[in-house]
Motif scaffolding. Structure first.
Motif, short mmCIF file in Angstrom:
data_model
loop_
_atom_site.label_atom_id
_atom_site.label_comp_id
_atom_site.label_asym_id
_atom_site.label_seq_id
_atom_site.Cartn_x
_atom_site.Cartn_y
_atom_site.Cartn_z
N MET A 39 0.88 -1.17 -0.11
CA MET A 39 0.14 0.00 -0.09
C MET A 39 0.94 1.16 0.03
N SER A 40 0.54 1.99 -1.04
CA SER A 40 1.32 3.51 -1.02
C SER A 40 1.10 4.27 0.13
N LYS A 41 2.03 5.17 0.36
CA LYS A 41 1.88 6.17 1.57
C LYS A 41 0.66 7.14 1.60
N LYS A 42 0.38 7.42 0.32
CA LYS A 42 -0.79 8.12 0.25
C LYS A 42 -2.23 7.22 0.61
N LEU A 43 -2.31 6.02 0.12
CA LEU A 43 -3.40 5.28 0.52
C LEU A 43 -3.34 5.03 2.21
N LYS A 44 -2.25 4.93 2.63
CA LYS A 44 -2.14 4.67 4.15
C LYS A 44 -2.76 5.98 4.88
N LEU A 45 -2.42 7.09 4.34
CA LEU A 45 -2.52 8.18 4.94
C LEU A 45 -4.20 8.39 4.78
N LEU A 46 -4.79 8.02 3.62
CA LEU A 46 -6.26 7.92 3.40
C LEU A 46 -6.97 7.08 4.33
N SER A 47 -6.30 5.96 4.67
CA SER A 47 -6.88 5.00 5.34
C SER A 47 -7.25 5.51 6.81
N LEU A 48 -6.45 6.23 7.41
CA LEU A 48 -6.52 7.09 8.37
C LEU A 48 -7.75 7.60 8.69
N LEU A 49 -8.38 7.94 7.61
CA LEU A 49 -9.57 8.76 7.90
C LEU A 49 -10.79 7.64 8.05
N LEU A 50 -10.56 6.46 7.86
CA LEU A 50 -11.67 5.50 8.43
C LEU A 50 -11.88 5.40 9.78
N PHE A 51 -10.66 5.70 10.64
CA PHE A 51 -11.25 5.72 12.10
C PHE A 51 -12.37 6.57 12.46
N PRO A 52 -11.96 7.97 12.03
CA PRO A 52 -13.15 8.83 12.49
C PRO A 52 -14.26 8.85 12.03
N LEU A 53 -14.16 8.13 10.49
CA LEU A 53 -15.37 7.66 9.99
C LEU A 53 -16.48 6.72 10.53
N SER A 54 -15.57 5.77 11.01
CA SER A 54 -16.33 4.59 11.89
C SER A 54 -16.88 5.15 13.26
N ILE A 55 -16.21 6.06 13.86
CA ILE A 55 -16.63 6.54 15.00
C ILE A 55 -17.85 7.68 14.57
N LEU A 56 -17.98 8.30 13.54
CA LEU A 56 -19.01 8.84 13.30
C LEU A 56 -20.38 8.01 12.84
N ILE A 57 -20.01 6.71 12.15
CA ILE A 57 -21.06 5.87 11.88
C ILE A 57 -21.77 5.47 13.00
N ASN A 58 -20.68 4.72 13.87
CA ASN A 58 -21.31 4.39 15.05
C ASN A 58 -22.11 5.36 16.09
N THR A 59 -21.82 6.55 16.01
CA THR A 59 -22.41 7.51 16.99
C THR A 59 -23.77 7.62 16.22
N ILE A 60 -23.83 7.94 15.04
CA ILE A 60 -25.26 8.29 14.29
C ILE A 60 -26.06 7.04 14.56
N SER A 61 -25.64 5.68 14.27
CA SER A 61 -26.37 4.51 14.41
C SER A 61 -26.99 4.32 15.80
N SER A 62 -26.24 4.80 16.73
CA SER A 62 -26.73 4.61 18.23
C SER A 62 -27.98 5.35 18.34
N ARG A 63 -28.17 6.62 17.64
CA ARG A 63 -29.63 7.14 17.79
C ARG A 63 -30.81 6.44 16.99
N TYR A 64 -30.42 5.55 16.28
CA TYR A 64 -31.42 4.68 15.75
C TYR A 64 -31.63 3.42 15.69
N PRO A 65 -31.83 3.05 17.04
CA PRO A 65 -31.76 1.47 17.53
C PRO A 65 -32.78 0.72 16.43
#
Length: 374
Positions: free
Chosen positions: A1-27
């Protein structure tokens, strides 16, 4: 994996938190469109693919992680000794790699299974299903010390009766078969409660036994669900009394119930409705221990009085289990418990490991809706 893709993959962490937070409001949305639809499909595919292999892919993954960590430490020492000028670049690249892996892994965890933490509480499902079936309008169940004492008395009676029918070896309960037989028979417990909890249906592979189970005992872990492969993993070094209910507990996670208390309750129902007595007894013991702890904390005198009714054979089994775990107590168990505690809190279980006591609330709700039957 290139360095650019690795840096982009770091965005998946906050995205995951966002998805989890939003979904917690709609059980209800998560329940209908994720837990009992998308997730069931995903886990069925993963578990059947991993089921092709006779060994646990989770266990293999743990070995690979350990080997990778050791290799990383050795190689770091080598860099320090042979070429210290490259150390800064090496550490920087390594840190990026590690954070990238963590980010991707957490994203996959949330998508593949983790959103199940945000589904409708099982207690709500039990009440709503009862209301729909019997045209009632119950909103909640009162949980009194009297109902808790009645539950404890019921479990003692049934544990005593089941103990008379199970096999014994040297005065200790033995399962009808070895651990492989237990794993192969476990699905029968789920088949017996599908009319009551149809969401438990599905095409899943059998649980897997962990080959290094004795080593696993030092962590205090009796089983673990691995969402990346859809595997329900069982520690088969523990006393026979708990292997059946533990297997069903991990299978409950596999079927989309993330919280420990809900998985315990489902394991209890599947155990006591299983056609084989070793499963029934294991289920009653599981619930008996949780209920005893709850009653002990709120009404000690009643706890002492009722506990005198526990048969000597059941007491011997419980003592054997305590003696077994006494051999493995220590720092590793403490660390493992703290990791598990933080994991639960990170996924919205604010009470951490204390939430395990909520199984008793589910038992009280269930037996309030459906009166005791011996």
């Amino acid at each position: 994996m290139s360095k650019k893709l690795k840096l982009l993959s770091l965005l998946l962490f906050p995205l995951s938190i966002l998805i989890n937070t939003i979904s917690s409001r709609y059980p209800y949305f998560i329940e209908k469109y994720y837990s009992i639809s998308i997730n069931k499909f995903i886990v069925a595919i993963l578990s059947n693919i991993s089921g092709i292999f006779p060994f646990s892919l989770y266990e293999l993954t743990i070995y690979l992680i350990v080997i990778s960590i050791v290799s990383f430490i050795i190689y770091t020492i080598y860099i320090i000794i042979s070429n210290p000028n490259k150390l800064k670049v090496f550490i920087k690249n390594s840190l990026l790699n590690i954070l990238s892996i963590i980010s991707i892994a957490y994203f996959l965890f949330i998508i593949l299974w983790g959103l199940n933490y945000n589904r409708i509480p099982l207690e709500t499902t039990l009440i709503e299903s009862y209301n729909l079936k019997y045209n009632k309008s119950i909103s909640s169940i009162d949980k009194t010390k009297e109902s808790l004492a009645n539950l404890y008395e019921f479990l003692i009676e049934n544990a005593n009766e089941a103990r008379k029918l199970v096999k014994s070896s040297d005065g200790v309960m033995k399962a009808n078969t070895d651990y492989k037989g237990i794993i192969n028979r476990a699905y029968l417990g789920y088949e017996s409660i599908l009319d009551f909890l149809p969401n438990l249906s599905g095409n899943y592979s059998n649980a897997k036994y962990v080959m290094s189970s004795k080593l696993m005992c030092y962590t205090g872990i009796t089983g673990i669900y691995f969402p990346f492969t859809g595997e329900a993993n069982v520690n088969i070094a523990i006393p026979d009394i708990y292997i059946p209910s533990t297997t069903l507990h991990e299978m409950a996670h596999q079927r989309g119930y993330a919280s420990e208390d809900e998985a315990n309750f489902i394991a209890y129902l599947a155990s006591i409705n299983h056609p084989d007595i070793d499963f029934k007894y294991s289920g009653y013991i599981l619930a008996l221990n949780h209920t005893a702890n709850a009653l002990y904390s709120v009404d000690y005198d009643t706890y002492v009085t009722l506990s005198k009714n526990i048969s000597e054979d059941v007491l011997d089994d419980l003592k054997n289990n305590r003696d077994f775990w006494d051999k493995y107590e220590g720092k590793i168990d403490d660390i493992s418990n703290e990791i598990n505690n933080n994991y639960l809190k990170a996924n919205g279980v604010s009470e951490g490991v204390k939430s395990y006591g909520k199984m008793v609330d589910l038992l009280l709700t269930y037996y309030s809706l459906y009166p005791y039957k011996n």
